[in-house]
Design a protein around this motif. Structure first.
Motif, PDB file in Angstrom:
ATOM      1  N   LYS A   1       5.467  -3.179  -7.884  1.00 26.90           N
ATOM      2  CA  LYS A   1       4.433  -2.145  -7.835  1.00 26.90           C
ATOM      3  C   LYS A   1       3.391  -2.463  -6.759  1.00 26.90           C
ATOM      4  CE  LYS A   1       4.847  -0.333 -12.505  1.00 26.90           C
ATOM      5  NZ  LYS A   1       4.121   0.085 -13.726  1.00 26.90           N
ATOM      6  N   PRO A   2       2.929  -1.434  -6.043  1.00 26.42           N
ATOM      7  CA  PRO A   2       1.933  -1.639  -5.000  1.00 26.42           C
ATOM      8  C   PRO A   2       0.575  -2.014  -5.585  1.00 26.42           C
ATOM      9  CG  PRO A   2       2.304   0.696  -5.334  1.00 26.42           C
ATOM     10  CD  PRO A   2       3.339  -0.021  -6.156  1.00 26.42           C
ATOM     11  N   THR A   3      -0.234  -2.632  -4.754  1.00 27.37           N
ATOM     12  CA  THR A   3      -1.565  -3.067  -5.181  1.00 27.37           C
ATOM     13  C   THR A   3      -2.661  -2.075  -4.815  1.00 27.37           C
ATOM     14  OG1 THR A   3      -1.683  -4.342  -3.117  1.00 27.37           O
ATOM     15  CG2 THR A   3      -1.024  -5.518  -5.108  1.00 27.37           C
ATOM     16  N   VAL A   4      -2.376  -1.176  -3.844  1.00 27.85           N
ATOM     17  CA  VAL A   4      -3.393  -0.247  -3.345  1.00 27.85           C
ATOM     18  C   VAL A   4      -2.775   1.128  -3.135  1.00 27.85           C
ATOM     19  CG1 VAL A   4      -5.003   0.307  -1.456  1.00 27.85           C
ATOM     20  CG2 VAL A   4      -4.708  -2.071  -2.195  1.00 27.85           C
ATOM     21  N   VAL A   5      -3.507   2.164  -3.514  1.00 26.68           N
ATOM     22  CA  VAL A   5      -3.166   3.543  -3.169  1.00 26.68           C
ATOM     23  C   VAL A   5      -4.295   4.126  -2.324  1.00 26.68           C
ATOM     24  CG1 VAL A   5      -3.021   5.909  -4.081  1.00 26.68           C
ATOM     25  CG2 VAL A   5      -1.612   4.105  -5.065  1.00 26.68           C
ATOM     26  N   LEU A   6      -3.941   4.722  -1.200  1.00 29.74           N
ATOM     27  CA  LEU A   6      -4.881   5.483  -0.375  1.00 29.74           C
ATOM     28  C   LEU A   6      -4.449   6.947  -0.477  1.00 29.74           C
ATOM     29  CD1 LEU A   6      -5.056   3.184   2.800  1.00 29.74           C
ATOM     30  CD2 LEU A   6      -6.563   3.167   0.800  1.00 29.74           C
TER      31      LEU A   6
ATOM     32  N   ILE B   1       3.919  -0.835   3.624  1.00 33.00           N
ATOM     33  CA  ILE B   1       3.202   0.440   3.516  1.00 33.00           C
ATOM     34  C   ILE B   1       4.221   1.567   3.383  1.00 33.00           C
ATOM     35  CG2 ILE B   1       1.629   2.065   4.638  1.00 33.00           C
ATOM     36  CD1 ILE B   1       0.505  -0.327   6.240  1.00 33.00           C
ATOM     37  N   ILE B   2       4.122   2.317   2.298  1.00 30.57           N
ATOM     38  CA  ILE B   2       4.920   3.530   2.118  1.00 30.57           C
ATOM     39  C   ILE B   2       4.017   4.731   2.370  1.00 30.57           C
ATOM     40  CG2 ILE B   2       6.075   5.046   0.464  1.00 30.57           C
ATOM     41  CD1 ILE B   2       7.255   2.724  -0.894  1.00 30.57           C
TER      42      ILE B   2
ATOM     43  N   VAL C   1       0.836  -1.205   0.000  1.00 25.45           N
ATOM     44  CA  VAL C   1       0.000   0.000   0.000  1.00 25.45           C
ATOM     45  C   VAL C   1       0.869   1.253   0.000  1.00 25.45           C
ATOM     46  CG1 VAL C   1      -1.782   1.278   1.257  1.00 25.45           C
ATOM     47  CG2 VAL C   1      -1.821  -1.231   1.242  1.00 25.45           C
ATOM     48  N   VAL C   2       0.461   2.237  -0.806  1.00 26.00           N
ATOM     49  CA  VAL C   2       1.044   3.577  -0.746  1.00 26.00           C
ATOM     50  C   VAL C   2      -0.010   4.531  -0.210  1.00 26.00           C
ATOM     51  CG1 VAL C   2       2.080   5.492  -2.021  1.00 26.00           C
ATOM     52  CG2 VAL C   2       2.601   3.141  -2.675  1.00 26.00           C
ATOM     53  N   VAL C   3       0.350   5.295   0.818  1.00 26.00           N
ATOM     54  CA  VAL C   3      -0.532   6.303   1.392  1.00 26.00           C
ATOM     55  C   VAL C   3       0.055   7.673   1.088  1.00 26.00           C
ATOM     56  CG1 VAL C   3      -1.580   7.221   3.494  1.00 26.00           C
ATOM     57  CG2 VAL C   3      -1.239   4.742   3.246  1.00 26.00           C
TER      58      VAL C   3
END
Length: 364
Positions: free
Chosen positions: A244-249, A202-203, A178-180
Motif C-alpha cells: 500500500k502507498p504511503t501518500v495520496v496526492l 509513483i502511480i 505515492v498515488v497521484v
C-alpha cells in the motif's frame, strides 16, 4: 509607456486593451517585462463561468498568473535583482499586516492580492493579471531564474509550486510510494514534485490513456492506472505489488478518486487534497479514522515554495536536456504569440489534447 494587456470583460468576452504602464511607488518594487505566460484552468473557468467559488467576475480583469519575464526597472532599495535578470513571478502578495502572514502561512491571508483573481470588495479594482507587457511586483515575490531554467520553464514554476507545496505538507521523502489522482497539468507536476522529493514509486491515475502515456513519457510516473478500464482499488494496489502507498496526492476533486485514495492508503498514510470539488463529496470517514490517516488541505503555496520549484528545475537540467530525469518541456504542447492569445484561450477551453499552452509577451 503603453501596456498592452489581455482582458476578460465578462463570460465569453476577451479583448485586447492598452493601459498605462505601472510605475514604481515603493523602493522595494520591481517592473518586469513579461515574456512567457501559461494558461491555467482557473483562467478558463472565469472565461466560461465568470466565477470560482466566492471569486466572482463583476468588472474587467487582466488575465494571466503563470508568468516569467525580464527585470525592466528596480526600486532604489532592491538588492537581489538587477535590470536584465530573468525571473519567475509569484502572483499572490498577502497583506504584510495579517496574522496569516505573520504566522508563516501567507497563502491563507484573507487580504491576498492574487493576479487575475476578482476582487470581492465593492468599488475596488481587480488585481492586474500578468498577460501584459509590464507587470509590477515586490522584490521578494520574484525568483531569479538560473542559467539552466529558460523563460518557458519559468512559466511552469507557478503550477509546479502547487505540487511542491503539497509534497512539503505530506513530508514526502526517500522511499515513499505515492498515488497521484489526475493526470492534468497539476497532477503531472505534482508527480514531478513528489519524484524530486524522493518518492521511489509513483502511480498516476486517470481515465484517459493519452494523459497516462504523457506521465510515463516525461518521466514522472513509474506506473499508470486507468480507473475507468482497469478496475477497482485492488487492481490499483496490484500495480504496487500489493504494497500500500504511503501518500495520496488528490488532484481531481472527484468523489470516486477521493474514496479510492482512502482505500488504497496504508495505515498511518498521508492524504493531500489539491483538487477542488464543485460541492460537498461523500467521504469514507470510518476507514479514514481506523487507519489513522492524516488529511491535509493544500491551497496554492507558501514561503520558499517558489524557490524550491526553481531549484528542482535547475537541478533537473544541470546536465543538459538529454540527461534530464524529467522532461518538463514536453508538457508545453502549444505556443502562441500575444496577438493570438484569444485563440490560445479558445484552444485550451476546447481541450483538443492541450496539456500546457504558453503565450509570448507583447512584442515591442
Amino acid at each position: 509607456m503603453s501596456n498592452p494587456s489581455l482582458v476578460l470583460n465578462k463570460i465569453d468576452d476577451i479583448s485586447f486593451e492598452t493601459y498605462e504602464s505601472p510605475v514604481i511607488s515603493d523602493p522595494h518594487e520591481v517592473i518586469v517585462e513579461v515574456k512567457k505566460t501559461g494558461i491555467c484552468g482557473s483562467d478558463i473557468h472565469y472565461y466560461a463561468h465568470g466565477k470560482i467559488g466566492p471569486f466572482v467576475l463583476t468588472k474587467p480583469m487582466v488575465l494571466g498568473h503563470e508568468s516569467s519575464g525580464v527585470v525592466s526597472k528596480v526600486g532604489e532599495k532592491v538588492t537581489t535583482l538587477k535590470v536584465g535578470d530573468n525571473v519567475a513571478i509569484e502572483p499572490g502578495v498577502p497583506s504584510r499586516l495579517s496574522d496569516e502572514y505573520k504566522s508563516g502561512h501567507y497563502n491563507l491571508c484573507p487580504h491576498m492580492c492574487f493576479a487575475a483573481t476578482p476582487n470581492s470588495t465593492e468599488g475596488e479594482p481587480n488585481p492586474p493579471g500578468t498577460l501584459c507587457r509590464y507587470y509590477k511586483c515586490p522584490e521578494d515575490f520574484l525568483v531569479k531564474l538560473p542559467d539552466h531554467v529558460s523563460l518557458e520553464l519559468g512559466a511552469l514554476v507557478e503550477p509546479l509550486t502547487v505540487g511542491v507545496h503539497a509534497s512539503k505538507l505530506a513530508k514526502i521523502t526517500l522511499g515513499d510510494k505515492v498515488v497521484v489522482f489526475g493526470a492534468g497539468p497539476v497532477g503531472l507536476l505534482a508527480a514531478a514534485a513528489a519524484k524530486s522529493f524522493g518518492a521511489t514509486a509513483i502511480i498516476i491515475v486517470d481515465i484517459f490513456d493519452a494523459k497516462l502515456e504523457m506521465a510515463k513519457k516525461i518521466g514522472v510516473a513509474t506506473h499508470s492506472f486507468n480507473s475507468k478500464t482497469e478496475g477497482n482499488f485492488e487492481k490499483l494496489l496490484a500495480k504496487f505489488d500489493n504494497v500500500k502507498p504511503t501518500v495520496v496526492l488528490e488532484c481531481t476533486g472527484a468523489a470516486p478518486c477521493i474514496n479510492m485514495g482512502v482505500q488504497v492508503l496504508s495505515a498511518g498514510g498521508r492524504f493531500v487534497q489539491i483538487g477542488n470539488a464543485p460541492g460537498p463529496v461523500s467521504f469514507p470517514i470510518t476507514e479514514f479514522a481506523t487507519k489513522e490517516l492524516t488529511l491535509y488541505g493544500s491551497f496554492r503555496y507558501g514561503y520558499d515554495d517558489y524557490k524550491s520549484s526553481v531549484t528542482i528545475l535547475d537541478r533537473n537540467y544541470a546536465k543538459g536536456k538529454e540527461n534530464a530525469p524529467i522532461d518538463f518541456e514536453s508538457l508545453i504542447t502549444h505556443r502562441f504569440k500575444f496577438q493570438d492569445a484569444v485563440k490560445a484561450y479558445d484552444l485550451v477551453r476546447g481541450g483538443n489534447g492541450c496539456v500546457k499552452c504558453i503565450i509570448d509577451g507583447p512584442e515591442n
